[in-house]
Design a protein around this motif. Structure first.
Motif, mmCIF file in Angstrom:
data_model
loop_
_atom_site.group_PDB
_atom_site.id
_atom_site.type_symbol
_atom_site.label_atom_id
_atom_site.label_comp_id
_atom_site.label_asym_id
_atom_site.label_seq_id
_atom_site.Cartn_x
_atom_site.Cartn_y
_atom_site.Cartn_z
ATOM 1 N N VAL A 210 3.669 0.824 9.353
ATOM 2 C CA VAL A 210 4.520 1.874 7.910
ATOM 3 C C VAL A 210 3.900 2.826 7.511
ATOM 4 O O VAL A 210 2.777 3.888 7.276
ATOM 5 C CB VAL A 210 4.171 0.338 6.452
ATOM 6 N N ASP A 211 4.676 4.219 7.206
ATOM 7 C CA ASP A 211 4.983 5.384 7.113
ATOM 8 C C ASP A 211 4.884 5.352 5.450
ATOM 9 O O ASP A 211 5.887 4.729 4.852
ATOM 10 C CB ASP A 211 5.212 6.262 7.904
ATOM 11 N N ASP A 212 4.191 6.605 4.617
ATOM 12 C CA ASP A 212 4.516 7.050 3.351
ATOM 13 C C ASP A 212 4.993 8.414 3.512
ATOM 14 O O ASP A 212 4.347 8.564 4.475
ATOM 15 C CB ASP A 212 3.761 6.026 1.921
ATOM 16 N N ASN B 15 1.237 -1.208 -0.119
ATOM 17 C CA ASN B 15 0.148 0.198 -0.101
ATOM 18 C C ASN B 15 1.034 1.270 -0.204
ATOM 19 O O ASN B 15 0.942 1.699 -1.135
ATOM 20 C CB ASN B 15 -0.761 0.044 1.136
ATOM 21 N N ALA B 16 2.261 1.231 0.950
ATOM 22 C CA ALA B 16 2.687 2.347 0.799
ATOM 23 C C ALA B 16 3.465 2.655 -0.853
ATOM 24 O O ALA B 16 3.657 3.552 -0.529
ATOM 25 C CB ALA B 16 3.849 2.260 2.519
ATOM 26 N N GLN B 17 4.309 1.717 -0.935
ATOM 27 C CA GLN B 17 4.558 1.740 -2.273
ATOM 28 C C GLN B 17 3.488 2.053 -3.273
ATOM 29 O O GLN B 17 3.771 2.664 -4.066
ATOM 30 C CB GLN B 17 5.800 -0.468 -2.830
ATOM 31 N N ILE C 158 9.481 5.662 2.832
ATOM 32 C CA ILE C 158 8.653 4.628 3.297
ATOM 33 C C ILE C 158 9.712 4.234 4.703
ATOM 34 O O ILE C 158 10.536 4.560 4.013
ATOM 35 C CB ILE C 158 8.732 3.953 2.375
ATOM 36 N N ARG C 159 9.117 4.424 5.234
ATOM 37 C CA ARG C 159 9.473 3.807 6.387
ATOM 38 C C ARG C 159 8.686 2.773 7.344
ATOM 39 O O ARG C 159 7.776 3.135 7.457
ATOM 40 C CB ARG C 159 9.321 5.117 7.943
ATOM 41 N N VAL C 160 8.985 1.617 7.585
ATOM 42 C CA VAL C 160 8.766 0.710 8.687
ATOM 43 C C VAL C 160 9.570 0.180 10.089
ATOM 44 O O VAL C 160 10.542 0.079 9.908
ATOM 45 C CB VAL C 160 9.185 -1.043 7.866
ATOM 46 N N ARG C 161 8.217 0.269 10.449
ATOM 47 C CA ARG C 161 9.036 0.624 12.198
ATOM 48 C C ARG C 161 8.320 -0.769 13.058
ATOM 49 O O ARG C 161 7.267 -0.846 12.405
ATOM 50 C CB ARG C 161 8.618 1.701 13.017
ATOM 51 N N PHE C 162 8.884 -1.302 14.105
ATOM 52 C CA PHE C 162 8.199 -2.201 14.354
ATOM 53 C C PHE C 162 8.789 -2.282 15.926
ATOM 54 O O PHE C 162 10.638 -1.357 16.176
ATOM 55 C CB PHE C 162 8.645 -3.492 14.106
ATOM 56 N N SER D 158 0.769 10.761 9.124
ATOM 57 C CA SER D 158 2.703 10.696 9.455
ATOM 58 C C SER D 158 3.408 11.676 9.642
ATOM 59 O O SER D 158 2.613 13.097 9.212
ATOM 60 C CB SER D 158 3.251 9.004 8.202
ATOM 61 N N GLU D 159 4.703 11.103 10.385
ATOM 62 C CA GLU D 159 5.715 12.545 10.297
ATOM 63 C C GLU D 159 6.507 12.950 8.419
ATOM 64 O O GLU D 159 6.633 14.430 8.621
ATOM 65 C CB GLU D 159 6.503 12.154 11.449
ATOM 66 N N LEU D 160 6.069 11.493 7.878
ATOM 67 C CA LEU D 160 6.545 12.203 6.266
ATOM 68 C C LEU D 160 5.688 13.019 5.953
ATOM 69 O O LEU D 160 6.462 13.186 4.781
ATOM 70 C CB LEU D 160 6.696 10.712 6.332
#
Length: 451
Positions: A377-379, A353-355, A362-366, A433-435
């Motif tokens: 997941v941020d975009d 979805n982010a792509q 794109i940032r993936v955080r866990f 998102s912060e992005l």
């Protein structure tokens, strides 16, 4: 339970207080004729005269036994021993004062009389008139009847506290079962609303809660049957579609081999193959969505490393958008409990979805807490309006033109994510998102075995 008890208790106490006030007001405002009031006062006066008859006889005997010139001195010696005013007056002076007719008549006739009138809510003033036989003198006594306020509070206070305590215990005994049944009904409704379509409530509650429980169970049963029928139909259609899709793939391969030398035909066959591939992918997502329906058998969760799952998904999907390499943030190891295949599918759906919507980042955080595991997941794409963030997790739901079919997908990816989280006892939600775009977050219980 506490709110229900307090509301009932305060309501009943307020009702009792209001009833008491209304009774007092009604008694004070009750209209009586002059004759009725005088008759009541006369009968009350006779009662007090009879009650003090012996005392009057003793006092009269003590005075008449002495010369009239000594009476004032005798009364003066008595006065310190009485807690109320006592004095000798002339009959003319007494009759000149304000007296009710029945008192005036008795005093004028030389008979003992009494006059009672209310002075406070808890006391009354009693005037006793004792004409001394054969003289024009009257012994007058002024008494205040009724306990003092402090004594009255001490006497009644304990009774009031006992009454309120018994009242509270009675209300508690009556409301506790009611609150218990209502709480069970609320919990069942909450569970049903969260997707547990097999949630039911006991019907042993007293009426009308029992009737409400039976109505809820009947409604839940109908909805569950409709949902099961819908899911069964969806699975059957999806399975039935697989066979013609396979045949279409085979036919296209045969046709492609036969028409390999015809460029126009080859282009048309490739376009048809892509369409068939999209249909196959849609059928696959429909099957996954149907298998994860509420009420389905629970997933078999097992210990796994969330860090490995996230990195594997990023590695597999990275080549699909080489211009958007995801930034991974999280600990080196993140042990938790989950169903690995379904969790990987949920994370991959978020990343895909982010792509589709990201512009450059794109940032993936866990991360893990003591109780929960989280993946976000941020975009930096167009984002999701706040009033539409819950809709993105509904099947086949489309938002505005910035997230339409032109960007790819079938409208089931995030719906599958939502059901995967439901099956894990967690949740999926969307934020800003912060992005600058959207942030999609997965949260589920970490599991005691993995902690």
């Amino acid at each position: 339970m506490n709110n229900l008890f307090v509301r009932f208790y305060v309501g009943v106490v307020a009702a009792l207080a209001l009833a008491l006030i209304l009774l007092v007001v009604a008694a004070a405002g009750r209209r009586e004729t002059v004759a009725e009031r005088e008759d009541q006062d006369a009968r009350l006066a006779e009662h007090y005269v009879a009650l003090t008859q012996g005392n009057h006889w003793l006092m009269q005997e003590a005075l008449l036994d002495r010369p009239p010139a000594e009476w004032d001195a005798i009364v003066e010696r008595w006065r310190p021993h009485f807690r109320y005013p006592i004095e000798l007056r002339s009959a003319r002076e007494v009759l000149a004062g304000e007296l009710p007719p029945f008192v005036r008549e008795r005093v004028a006739a030389g008979e003992a009389a009494a006059w009672s009138r209310v002075t406070h809510a808890t006391s009354e003033r009693l005037s006793l008139y004792l004409p001394l036989a054969g003289t024009d003198r009257v012994l007058v006594q002024e008494l205040e009847l009724g306990p003092p306020v402090d004594v009255l509070l001490e006497l009644i206070g304990v009774d009031v506290m006992v009454l309120l305590a018994i009242l509270g215990l009675t209300i508690l005994a009556l409301t506790r079962p009611l609150a218990r049944h209502v709480t069970r009904l609320a919990e069942a409704a909450r569970a049903f609303g969260s997707g547990q379509l097999n949630a039911r409530v006991p019907t042993t509650a007293p009426e009308p809660i029992g009737r409400l429980a039976r109505t809820f169970n009947a409604m839940a049963e109908r909805i569950q049957r409709a949902s099961d029928a819908q899911q069964a139909t969806l699975q059957a259609i999806s399975h039935e579609l697989r066979t013609p899709i396979v045949r279409l793939h085979f036919a296209l391969e045969v046709a492609g081999s036969a028409l390999a030398e015809v460029p126009a035909a080859r282009d048309h066959l490739e376009a048809m193959a892509r369409d068939v591939g999209e249909i196959e992918a849609l059928v696959e997502e429909l099957l996954i969505y149907a298998r994860l329906q509420p009420g389905a058998p629970p997933l078999e969760l097992a210990p796994l490393d969330l860090a490995e799952v996230v990195r594997d998904v990023v590695r597999d999907l990275g080549p699909l958008a080489p211009a958007l390499p995801p930034v991974i943030e999280g600990p080196a190891s993140a042990p938790c409990m989950a169903h690995e295949r379904h969790l990987a599918r949920a994370v991959s759906n978020l990343l895909r979805n982010a792509q589709r919507h990201a512009r450059a980042q794109i940032r993936v955080r866990f991360d893990l807490t003591d109780a929960f595991a989280t993946v976000s997941v941020d975009d930096d794409g167009p984002g999701i309006p706040e009033d539409q963030r819950a809709r993105v997790f509904l099947p086949f739901e489309r938002l505005d033109a910035s997230r339409n079919r032109a960007t790819g997908g079938y409208g089931l990816g995030l719906a599958i994510v939502h059901r995967v989280m439901q099956a894990h006892g967690g949740s999926a939600r969307a934020e800003s998102s912060e992005l600058g775009g959207a942030r999609l977050i997965l949260t589920w219980p970490r599991g005691a075995e993995a902690a």
